[in-house]
Write a protein that holds these residues in place. Structure first.
Motif, PDB file in Angstrom:
ATOM      1  N   TRP A 180       6.039   2.426  -2.015  1.00 51.49           N
ATOM      2  CA  TRP A 180       5.134   1.411  -1.486  1.00 51.49           C
ATOM      3  C   TRP A 180       5.637   0.903  -0.140  1.00 51.49           C
ATOM      4  CZ3 TRP A 180       0.604   0.026  -3.893  1.00 51.49           C
ATOM      5  CH2 TRP A 180       0.451   0.411  -5.229  1.00 51.49           C
TER       6      TRP A 180
ATOM      7  N   GLN B 136      -2.840  -3.253  -2.933  1.00 51.18           N
ATOM      8  CA  GLN B 136      -2.751  -4.324  -3.912  1.00 51.18           C
ATOM      9  C   GLN B 136      -2.238  -5.597  -3.215  1.00 51.18           C
ATOM     10  OE1 GLN B 136      -0.262  -2.574  -7.030  1.00 51.18           O
ATOM     11  NE2 GLN B 136      -2.017  -2.663  -8.424  1.00 51.18           N
TER      12      GLN B 136
ATOM     13  N   LEU C   7      -1.746   8.069  -1.844  1.00 44.13           N
ATOM     14  CA  LEU C   7      -2.112   8.328  -3.231  1.00 44.13           C
ATOM     15  C   LEU C   7      -1.080   9.206  -3.931  1.00 44.13           C
ATOM     16  CD1 LEU C   7      -5.993   8.818  -3.131  1.00 44.13           C
ATOM     17  CD2 LEU C   7      -4.682   6.840  -3.921  1.00 44.13           C
TER      18      LEU C   7
ATOM     19  N   GLY D  20      -5.916  -2.579  -8.039  1.00 40.20           N
ATOM     20  CA  GLY D  20      -5.785  -1.722  -6.871  1.00 40.20           C
ATOM     21  C   GLY D  20      -7.129  -1.334  -6.278  1.00 40.20           C
ATOM     22  N   ARG D  21      -7.084  -1.013  -4.993  1.00 41.32           N
ATOM     23  CA  ARG D  21      -8.291  -0.580  -4.287  1.00 41.32           C
ATOM     24  C   ARG D  21      -7.907   0.574  -3.369  1.00 41.32           C
ATOM     25  NH1 ARG D  21     -13.274  -3.174  -3.403  1.00 41.32           N
ATOM     26  NH2 ARG D  21     -14.458  -2.299  -1.645  1.00 41.32           N
ATOM     27  N   ASN D  22      -8.668   1.690  -3.406  1.00 48.34           N
ATOM     28  CA  ASN D  22      -8.400   2.877  -2.600  1.00 48.34           C
ATOM     29  C   ASN D  22      -9.270   2.875  -1.352  1.00 48.34           C
ATOM     30  OD1 ASN D  22      -6.597   3.778  -4.554  1.00 48.34           O
ATOM     31  ND2 ASN D  22      -8.175   4.950  -5.652  1.00 48.34           N
ATOM     32  N   TYR D  23      -8.697   3.416  -0.285  1.00 46.26           N
ATOM     33  CA  TYR D  23      -9.448   3.518   0.969  1.00 46.26           C
ATOM     34  C   TYR D  23      -8.884   4.686   1.772  1.00 46.26           C
ATOM     35  CZ  TYR D  23     -11.462   2.392   5.512  1.00 46.26           C
ATOM     36  OH  TYR D  23     -12.144   2.453   6.701  1.00 46.26           O
ATOM     37  N   THR D  24      -9.792   5.471   2.390  1.00 49.12           N
ATOM     38  CA  THR D  24      -9.419   6.605   3.224  1.00 49.12           C
ATOM     39  C   THR D  24      -9.746   6.273   4.672  1.00 49.12           C
ATOM     40  OG1 THR D  24      -9.868   8.157   1.433  1.00 49.12           O
ATOM     41  CG2 THR D  24      -9.729   9.065   3.653  1.00 49.12           C
TER      42      THR D  24
ATOM     43  N   TYR E 159       0.851  -1.188   0.000  1.00 48.03           N
ATOM     44  CA  TYR E 159       0.000   0.000   0.000  1.00 48.03           C
ATOM     45  C   TYR E 159       0.894   1.248   0.000  1.00 48.03           C
ATOM     46  CZ  TYR E 159       1.015  -0.044   5.025  1.00 48.03           C
ATOM     47  OH  TYR E 159       1.656  -0.067   6.226  1.00 48.03           O
TER      48      TYR E 159
ATOM     49  N   PRO F  32      -5.989   8.992   2.380  1.00 49.43           N
ATOM     50  CA  PRO F  32      -6.329   7.990   1.355  1.00 49.43           C
ATOM     51  C   PRO F  32      -5.117   7.104   1.036  1.00 49.43           C
ATOM     52  CG  PRO F  32      -6.019  10.125   0.335  1.00 49.43           C
ATOM     53  CD  PRO F  32      -5.897  10.353   1.812  1.00 49.43           C
ATOM     54  N   TYR F  33      -5.374   5.802   0.884  1.00 52.28           N
ATOM     55  CA  TYR F  33      -4.346   4.820   0.568  1.00 52.28           C
ATOM     56  C   TYR F  33      -4.766   4.010  -0.655  1.00 52.28           C
ATOM     57  CZ  TYR F  33      -2.040   5.614   5.075  1.00 52.28           C
ATOM     58  OH  TYR F  33      -1.377   6.172   6.126  1.00 52.28           O
ATOM     59  N   HIS F  34      -3.750   3.386  -1.259  1.00 52.49           N
ATOM     60  CA  HIS F  34      -3.976   2.499  -2.406  1.00 52.49           C
ATOM     61  C   HIS F  34      -3.399   1.126  -2.047  1.00 52.49           C
ATOM     62  CE1 HIS F  34      -4.732   1.512  -6.591  1.00 52.49           C
ATOM     63  NE2 HIS F  34      -3.515   0.979  -6.677  1.00 52.49           N
TER      64      HIS F  34
END
Length: 852
Positions: free
Chosen positions: A286, A313, A281, A331-335, A278, A309-311
């Motif tokens: 990484w 994988q 953004l 990838g999937r983003n999440y704050t 992760y 916010p993070y990305h």
């Protein structure tokens, strides 16, 4: 006979060609026909020797006379020299040796020359190259979608020869079996085209069995094999990536998250080892998390920033083998959840008086770091007092910007700054508005770190500092100010800081550093720096200020600071005349003018300027000038001289045109009685009368021949000068005389018009008649008669008596009727200057000095 002999060579040529064709296919075969070409090896290593031979069989080539055949060689189009001798069985043999064959491919031709005609009779093709290179980097991957084993390799260097590569493998016995079986048979896979890969189909594979795989490359010079690869097809299987299902924050520990995933169906029966990575953004770095069990399906990680916010994988591979990792999952983003900001804000200020009892404050601050912001900052509060429960604070600013201008009472020295987001407000940062009167730094300088950053270094001040404020501004022709170009160094022991915000190459920056003490702000220290320098964009344009015969003064506009691209170290002035005599001079960069000395008069020069920095120089345009023949002083002197000469010429011209007046002005004409015209004066009526000229005598004074005086009656004569008349009133003035003209008559004189005398009488009066010779030295001219002109001056003027030499009238009559004191005309010249040279003649006619 002659005609037959001429046809013989042509017939021989035709017969040779026919015999060669009848003997066989001479151009396509090496061994058949009447000629054959043979080489020891048709394919040889590049650079090795080649031996060839050409044999002509006379019995098959009918018509060729023995001993008259000449054999030659050509390698492609290049002639080669060989040896020729007779072979067995009525043949002609030629041998050729090429010591070094450096061509990858060539044709060797054998030629027959007979009676001047050449013809190709045989050919051999030769190729040269290298043995095949050893294939390398053999690798195989098992694709679980179709379970095909695809292998790749690198073929190596080119051999210049046709080379074929084959993928070979064999199945080895299972490790639990200690016997040999038919499974060790070698199977081949030929790649399509020129590709260096080949796929082993699933039907030829034994999963979980070990295989021996290699590549064999073959050409005419040999065979080469790659390293043998021993693998289990399942060990090199590349799995399908997992799919991330959900990411959630732990409710009670908001800096932790729980992540869930699902493995691919093709991998569901395998034991998997997975990795998670992760990043922020906006951050390319990484963070990798290893050791995740794939079948678990969930994992929990902590240490994440709030409201950030993070990305994410994820990837997996088999746990029992060091095979290939799957591709990274999508990838999937999440704050993460937010939290009220923490930490202190860096603030900087300037204070100015603003009227009676007020201060104008300009407050700047930096946004909190991401680790301290705990989410998205929505705004800032600036108050004059700290926050207290149950009391409202006097807020002077509530803004989303990073600066605020406000007024406050003159006695206030503290303000409070805080940031807030959706989760809450941070603790207030106390800002003490200290005066700038502390000690400055001992020394300050800056050096570039790279094109977009600068290291600022300094020597600490004598007093210990609590922190430092660094300010920088880009220098430009138009003044502008960057409100965000500052930063705080909280470490009071630091002696260096890195500035990166807004730094660009080839631009000058003024840098200031303020020490912060507990009770004051230090006086700033300044320096200037470039992150990168290069030659100036252009050089100044020269202008000619003044010029003389041996000097020229030049000036120029300094290059704008944006175009300097570095610190100007010097200006260099170059000048050269038409004879290529060049000179130069270095000029201090602080100056904007220069005087070139020791130039030649009336000479053309070309001048240009060069601006230099530490990274290069730039030349300006050329200026052409011509020095003067004379200096300004010499020109002024020349014009003054020419002006004086012109004025003198004008004066001389005027004097020449007015020479009489000028002469009279400077040398007045004084009458000379000796050269008077009176000596030539003779009345007109006497011009015809014969004059009694005395005889020869010595020159002397002229003699008067006749003097006649006419008067009125004695009783009417004017009184002597100086005495008033007795019988007349004192107010009576004499009558003015009237003009007399000459009139012919018996007496010779007559009045033109009768005039009355003073008493009213009508008598005419003739004043005098003088006849005499000329003066001494004068020529005797005919006597002339002159008439006295009219005069407004009365003859008997009662004015005072003139001096004797000015007397133009005879003295009064004497007692005997003569003028004066009884004297006669003999005494007249002594009292009348104009008659000094006259001598009275004809006294006998005068009687009492009157003649009527």
């Amino acid at each position: 006979m002659a005609r037959r002999s001429a046809r013989t060579p042509f017939l021989l040529r035709i017969s040779l060609l026919l015999l060669l064709r009848l003997g066989g296919e001479w151009g396509s075969s090496r061994t058949s026909g009447c000629a054959s070409v043979a080489v020891d090896l048709p394919v040889v290593p590049l650079g090795s020797a080649v031996t060839a031979s050409c044999t002509i069989r006379s019995e098959l080539c009918r018509g060729l006379e023995r001993g008259k055949v000449r054999i030659t060689w050509m390698l492609d189009n290049e002639p080669m020299a060989g040896s020729q001798h007779q072979g067995p069985g009525d043949t002609e043999v030629s041998n050729l040796i090429l010591p070094q064959f450096n061509r990858t491919q060539a044709k060797l031709w054998c030629w027959v020359e007979w009676n001047g005609t050449k013809q190709r009779v045989g050919m051999a093709e030769i190729r040269a190259g290298y043995p095949p290179a050893k294939p390398s980097n053999l690798s195989c991957v098992l694709n679980l979608s179709d379970y095909g084993l695809m292998c790749r390799w690198e073929p190596g260097a080119k051999s210049h020869l046709p080379t074929s590569a084959v993928l070979k493998w064999s199945h080895r016995a299972h490790p639990s079996c200690h016997c040999r079986s038919r499974a060790q048979a070698v199977t081949c896979c030929t790649p399509q085209g020129s590709h260096s890969r080949c796929t082993v189909p699933r039907r030829l594979l034994h999963l979980y069995w070990q295989m021996e795989i290699w590549v064999s490359a073959t050409n005419a010079l040999g065979t080469a094999e790659s390293e043998h690869l021993f693998i289990d097809p399942m060990d090199v299987a590349k799995l399908d990536p997992p799919a991330l299902q959900s990411i959630q924050s732990v409710p009670f520990q908001t800096d932790c998250i729980t992540l869930a995933w699902e493995v691919a169906r093709s991998n569901a029966h395998m034991e998997l080892q997975c990795e998670l990575r992760y990043r922020l953004l906006e951050d390319p770095v990484w963070t990798l998390v290893t050791g995740i069990i794939g079948q678990a399906g969930t994992t929990q990680r902590c240490g994440f920033l709030f409201g950030t916010p993070y990305h994410f994988q994820m990837r997996c591979r088999r746990s029992s083998a060091q095979g290939y990792w799957s591709e990274w999952s999508p990838g999937r983003n999440y704050t993460t959840h937010e939290k009220a900001p923490t930490g202190k804000l860096d603030a900087w200020w300037s204070v100015q008086p603003a009227g009676t009892g007020q201060l104008e404050v300009q407050l700047h601050w930096k946004a909190p770091r991401q680790r301290e912001a705990n989410g998205q900052v929505l705004g800032y509060h600036v108050t004059l007092s700290p926050r207290r429960k149950g009391r409202d604070r006097p807020t002077v600013c509530n803004t989303t910007h990073n600066q605020c201008n406000f007024s406050m009472p003159a006695g206030t020295r503290r303000v409070y700054l805080s940031a807030y987001n959706a989760a809450g407000e941070s603790a207030a940062t106390e800002v003490v508005l200290l005066e700038r009167k502390g000690q400055p730094l001992a020394k300050l300088w800056a050096v570039p770190r790279d094109d977009r950053s600068l290291w600022v270094r300094w020597e600490a001040p004598p007093a210990p500092a609590a922190a430092y404020i660094l300010e920088w501004q880009q220098v430009s022709s138009e003044p502008r100010r960057c409100s965000a170009c500052w930063q705080m160094e909280r470490d009071g022991t630091a002696t260096a800081a890195l500035i990166q915000d807004g730094i660009e190459p080839f631009q000058r920056y003024n840098i200031s550093v303020y020490p912060l003490y507990t009770d004051a702000v230090g006086v700033p220290t300044h320096t200037a720096a470039y992150s990168k320098q290069m030659a100036p964009a252009y050089a100044p344009k020269l202008h000619l200020t003044s010029i003389g015969k041996s000097y020229a003064e030049l000036c120029w506009e300094p290059v704008p600071v944006e175009m300097q691209n570095g610190f100007i170290t010097s200006y260099t002035i170059f000048w050269a005349n038409s004879t290529a005599e060049a000179s130069s001079a270095n000029v201090n960069p602080a100056l904007s003018s220069f005087v070139i000395q020791e130039l030649k008069p009336s000479t053309l020069y070309k001048v240009h300027i060069m601006a230099s920095t530490a990274a290069g120089s730039t030349n300006g345009t050329s200026l052409t000038l011509v020095t003067m023949v004379l200096d300004d002083i010499e020109i002024q002197f020349l014009f003054l001289t020419l002006g004086l000469i012109f004025v003198l010429l004008i004066l001389l011209l005027i004097c020449f045109q007015k020479k009489g007046r000028v002469k009279q002005q400077f040398w007045p004409s004084v009458p000379d009685p000796a050269n008077s015209s009176l000596g030539k004066w003779v009345p007109a009526e006497f011009q015809q009368e014969p004059l009694r000229v005395p005889g020869t005598r010595e020159p002397g004074l002229a003699a008067i021949s006749t003097v006649t005086v006419l008067e009125r009656a004695a009783g009417k004569l004017p009184s002597p000068w100086g005495k008033e008349p007795t019988g007349e009133p004192p107010t009576t003035f004499p009558i003015l005389p009237q003009p007399y003209v000459r009139q012919e008559g018996p007496s010779g004189w007559a009045a033109a018009e009768p005039r009355q005398g003073p008493a009213g009488s009508g008598e005419t009066v003739q004043y005098a008649r003088v006849v005499g010779d000329g003066y001494k030295g004068q020529q005797h001219a005919p006597p002339r008669l002159y008439l006295r002109s009219s005069s407004t001056q009365p003859l008997l003027d009662p004015s005072p008596s003139p001096k004797p030499y000015e007397n133009v009238w005879f003295p009064g009559p004497g007692p005997h009727g003569c003028l004066g004191d009884g004297g006669c005309p003999e005494e007249l010249p002594t009292t009348f200057p104009l008659l000094q040279g006259l001598r009275i003649n004809g006294a006998e006619e005068l009687h009492d000095c009157r003649t009527f």
